[in-house]
Motif scaffolding. Structure first.
Motif, PDB file in Angstrom:
ATOM      1  N   VAL A 108     -14.509  -7.130  -3.272  1.00 11.00           N
ATOM      2  CA  VAL A 108     -14.658  -8.295  -2.398  1.00 11.00           C
ATOM      3  C   VAL A 108     -13.646  -9.375  -2.763  1.00 11.00           C
ATOM      4  CG1 VAL A 108     -16.219 -10.143  -1.701  1.00 11.00           C
ATOM      5  CG2 VAL A 108     -17.086  -7.816  -1.954  1.00 11.00           C
ATOM      6  N   ILE A 109     -13.450  -9.584  -4.053  1.00 14.21           N
ATOM      7  CA  ILE A 109     -12.455 -10.569  -4.490  1.00 14.21           C
ATOM      8  C   ILE A 109     -11.062 -10.156  -3.999  1.00 14.21           C
ATOM      9  CG2 ILE A 109     -11.288 -11.540  -6.512  1.00 14.21           C
ATOM     10  CD1 ILE A 109     -13.990 -11.389  -7.963  1.00 14.21           C
ATOM     11  N   GLY A 110     -10.767  -8.855  -4.102  1.00 19.34           N
ATOM     12  CA  GLY A 110      -9.476  -8.372  -3.636  1.00 19.34           C
ATOM     13  C   GLY A 110      -9.285  -8.554  -2.145  1.00 19.34           C
ATOM     14  N   MET A 111     -10.337  -8.363  -1.365  1.00 19.93           N
ATOM     15  CA  MET A 111     -10.245  -8.532   0.086  1.00 19.93           C
ATOM     16  C   MET A 111      -9.904  -9.974   0.468  1.00 19.93           C
ATOM     17  SD  MET A 111     -10.670  -5.744   1.865  1.00 19.93           S
ATOM     18  CE  MET A 111     -11.221  -6.311   3.482  1.00 19.93           C
ATOM     19  N   GLY A 112     -10.341 -10.915  -0.360  1.00 20.83           N
ATOM     20  CA  GLY A 112     -10.076 -12.317  -0.035  1.00 20.83           C
ATOM     21  C   GLY A 112      -8.932 -12.927  -0.799  1.00 20.83           C
ATOM     22  N   SER A 113      -8.238 -12.128  -1.610  1.00 22.98           N
ATOM     23  CA  SER A 113      -7.169 -12.675  -2.453  1.00 22.98           C
ATOM     24  C   SER A 113      -5.910 -12.951  -1.639  1.00 22.98           C
ATOM     25  CB  SER A 113      -6.852 -11.701  -3.591  1.00 22.98           C
ATOM     26  OG  SER A 113      -6.246 -10.522  -3.095  1.00 22.98           O
ATOM     27  N   LYS A 114      -5.136 -13.903  -2.113  1.00 27.42           N
ATOM     28  CA  LYS A 114      -3.886 -14.254  -1.445  1.00 27.42           C
ATOM     29  C   LYS A 114      -2.866 -13.125  -1.555  1.00 27.42           C
ATOM     30  CE  LYS A 114      -4.337 -19.262  -1.901  1.00 27.42           C
ATOM     31  NZ  LYS A 114      -3.721 -20.505  -2.414  1.00 27.42           N
ATOM     32  N   ALA A 115      -2.972 -12.348  -2.640  1.00 29.48           N
ATOM     33  CA  ALA A 115      -2.024 -11.250  -2.828  1.00 29.48           C
ATOM     34  C   ALA A 115      -2.145 -10.197  -1.738  1.00 29.48           C
ATOM     35  CB  ALA A 115      -2.243 -10.609  -4.202  1.00 29.48           C
ATOM     36  N   ASN A 116      -3.328 -10.073  -1.136  1.00 31.17           N
ATOM     37  CA  ASN A 116      -3.545  -9.041  -0.116  1.00 31.17           C
ATOM     38  C   ASN A 116      -3.672  -9.598   1.299  1.00 31.17           C
ATOM     39  OD1 ASN A 116      -3.598  -7.030  -2.098  1.00 31.17           O
ATOM     40  ND2 ASN A 116      -5.812  -7.223  -2.385  1.00 31.17           N
ATOM     41  N   GLU A 117      -3.630 -10.916   1.450  1.00 30.11           N
ATOM     42  CA  GLU A 117      -3.913 -11.494   2.766  1.00 30.11           C
ATOM     43  C   GLU A 117      -2.872 -11.147   3.822  1.00 30.11           C
ATOM     44  OE1 GLU A 117      -4.144 -15.686   2.393  1.00 30.11           O
ATOM     45  OE2 GLU A 117      -2.062 -15.955   1.783  1.00 30.11           O
ATOM     46  N   ALA A 118      -1.665 -10.800   3.398  1.00 28.96           N
ATOM     47  CA  ALA A 118      -0.630 -10.461   4.374  1.00 28.96           C
ATOM     48  C   ALA A 118      -0.744  -9.019   4.861  1.00 28.96           C
ATOM     49  CB  ALA A 118       0.756 -10.688   3.762  1.00 28.96           C
ATOM     50  N   LEU A 119      -1.565  -8.232   4.234  1.00 31.88           N
ATOM     51  CA  LEU A 119      -1.708  -6.827   4.611  1.00 31.88           C
ATOM     52  C   LEU A 119      -2.595  -6.667   5.842  1.00 31.88           C
ATOM     53  CD1 LEU A 119      -2.316  -5.271   1.056  1.00 31.88           C
ATOM     54  CD2 LEU A 119      -0.162  -5.308   2.347  1.00 31.88           C
ATOM     55  N   ALA A 120      -2.370  -5.614   6.577  1.00 31.50           N
ATOM     56  CA  ALA A 120      -3.276  -5.276   7.670  1.00 31.50           C
ATOM     57  C   ALA A 120      -4.621  -4.849   7.090  1.00 31.50           C
ATOM     58  CB  ALA A 120      -2.667  -4.169   8.521  1.00 31.50           C
ATOM     59  N   LEU A 121      -5.618  -4.731   7.956  1.00 31.07           N
ATOM     60  CA  LEU A 121      -6.987  -4.519   7.477  1.00 31.07           C
ATOM     61  C   LEU A 121      -7.114  -3.263   6.616  1.00 31.07           C
ATOM     62  CD1 LEU A 121      -9.947  -5.274   7.399  1.00 31.07           C
ATOM     63  CD2 LEU A 121     -10.263  -4.043   9.564  1.00 31.07           C
ATOM     64  N   TRP A 122      -6.669  -2.111   7.139  1.00 32.72           N
ATOM     65  CA  TRP A 122      -6.872  -0.881   6.376  1.00 32.72           C
ATOM     66  C   TRP A 122      -6.067  -0.860   5.071  1.00 32.72           C
ATOM     67  CZ3 TRP A 122     -10.377   2.405   5.599  1.00 32.72           C
ATOM     68  CH2 TRP A 122     -10.105   3.636   4.979  1.00 32.72           C
TER      69      TRP A 122
END
Length: 388
Positions: A108-122
């Motif tokens: 859950v933390i990874g889903m909301g992290s800035k490091a991953n926010e530019a990625l598409a959903l999948w």
């Protein structure tokens, strides 16, 4: 008072102490604000010493030792297929629930992290789910699972008269390891950290402190700790008379506390190292408190709203502890559209407008305890008891 009544009341006193312990664990694990905005008694000792917070986890492990004795009595403390299945199933279940929660929170933390926010959903889901390379293997629930499983296995494999000597031997060996392995150093040169890094790998250990407070080597004295609880349960339950049980609890508690403090001059008390003196002192106080509750609840019949409040936690202890971790997801980890969370709205945007920071932090922690209690109350009224 007949034996049936005594047994019921004895379990009630144990439930109340266990409920206080679980409520305390939830309270101290979920402050509204980070250090230093937390009252000192609600924090663990930084390294050496004791605070009230340092008592909650060892109290629960002491109680787990007693309940292990109670649960194995029906198997006459001998191996059988149902007994083996119960021990293995419960030990692994507790451990794997701990691992699952650790993975879920990290996801859950990874889903909301800035490091991953530019990625598409999948791709974001895949990146957030790929945490096995740095998932913490040990922790509170894994330690409970390991110590329960080993204590139960020893209890059905050895003469019970040997168990106190085994616990003492573990304590002596562990104290020797600490003394000869730079075990009191609060850094990576500590033998505990060296073993954890060599066996588990640094990425699979607790990242906020060194050594890991629930590491491999410190699991040994934690096992001895649970064995003490088991032996206390046996020493007390052999008496049919309630007064004799209470006296035995007070006697054992006093001996353990005095011994722990006396030995602390050579082996300091430390929760993060789980030193032998830490086990002796906390088991001693747990025994004294259980004796006091037995006197108040069992003997004097002092029951009321307070006992019912804590009994809600006491009858579903691990289930509510697990719930307290899961509730972090909707309340503190999942962000709304404007980037805030329920936790921030309540604690930062509301409490801090009229409360001092430490009071606001405590206010959130109390609310969090009450939220878990409400779920526990529903389970209690429905007579749903989740056995983990």
């Amino acid at each position: 008072m007949n034996d049936t009544t005594q047994k019921s009341q004895r379990i009630l006193a144990l439930d109340i102490l266990r409920g206080i312990t679980i409520a305390g664990m939830i309270l101290v694990n979920n402050p509204g604000l980070p250090w230093p905005e937390v009252f000192t008694p609600l924090e663990h000792a930084e390294w050496i010493g004791l605070t009230p917070t340092d008592f909650v986890f060892p109290f629960f492990m002491f109680i787990m030792g007693i309940t292990t004795y109670l649960s194995l009595r029906k198997f006459n403390f001998s191996w059988s297929w149902p007994c083996a299945r119960k021990i293995v199933k419960r030990a692994l279940l507790i451990w794997f629930i701990g691992l699952a929660i650790s993975w879920l929170l990290t996801f859950v933390i990874g889903m909301g992290s800035k490091a991953n926010e530019a990625l598409a959903l999948w791709p974001r889901i895949c990146a957030s789910a790929d945490t096995l390379s740095h998932l913490r293997i040990l922790g509170v629930l894994p330690r409970l699972g390991i110590c329960y499983g080993l204590t139960a296995a020893l209890a059905v494999s050895m003469k019970h008269s040997w168990l106190p000597w085994l616990a003492a031997g573990i304590f002596v060996a562990y104290a020797f390891i600490l003394e000869t392995g730079n075990g009191y150093a609060h850094d990576s040169s500590n033998i505990l950290a060296i073993i954890d890094n060599a066996v588990l790998g640094h990425d699979h250990c607790y990242t906020y402190d060194t050594p890991d407070p629930e590491g491999l080597l410190s699991t040994l004295p934690a096992l001895a700790h649970v064995l003490i609880g088991f032996c206390v349960g046996e020493a007390v339950m052999r008496f049919k008379n309630l007064d004799a049980q209470i006296e035995r609890l007070f006697l054992i508690g006093t001996v353990l506390v005095v011994a722990g403090f006396l030995l602390s001059y050579g082996c300091p008390i430390s929760k993060k190292l789980w030193t032998p003196t830490f086990s002796l002192v906390t088991c001693g106080f747990a025994s004294l408190l259980l004796g006091l509750f037995s006197w108040m609840i069992d003997k004097r019949g002092w029951k009321g709203r307070a006992t019912e409040f804590f009994r809600v936690f006491g009858v579903n202890p691990l289930a509510l502890y697990v719930l307290s971790d899961l509730l972090l997801i909707p309340l503190a980890l999942i962000h709304t559209g404007d980037g805030t969370t329920v936790h921030k709205l309540v604690c930062n945007d509301f409490f801090l407008t009229f409360m001092a920071p430490k009071v606001a932090s405590l206010g959130w922690a109390i609310i969090y305890v009450l939220l878990n209690w409400l779920v526990g109350l529903w389970l209690y009224k429905k007579k749903i008891f989740i056995r983990l």
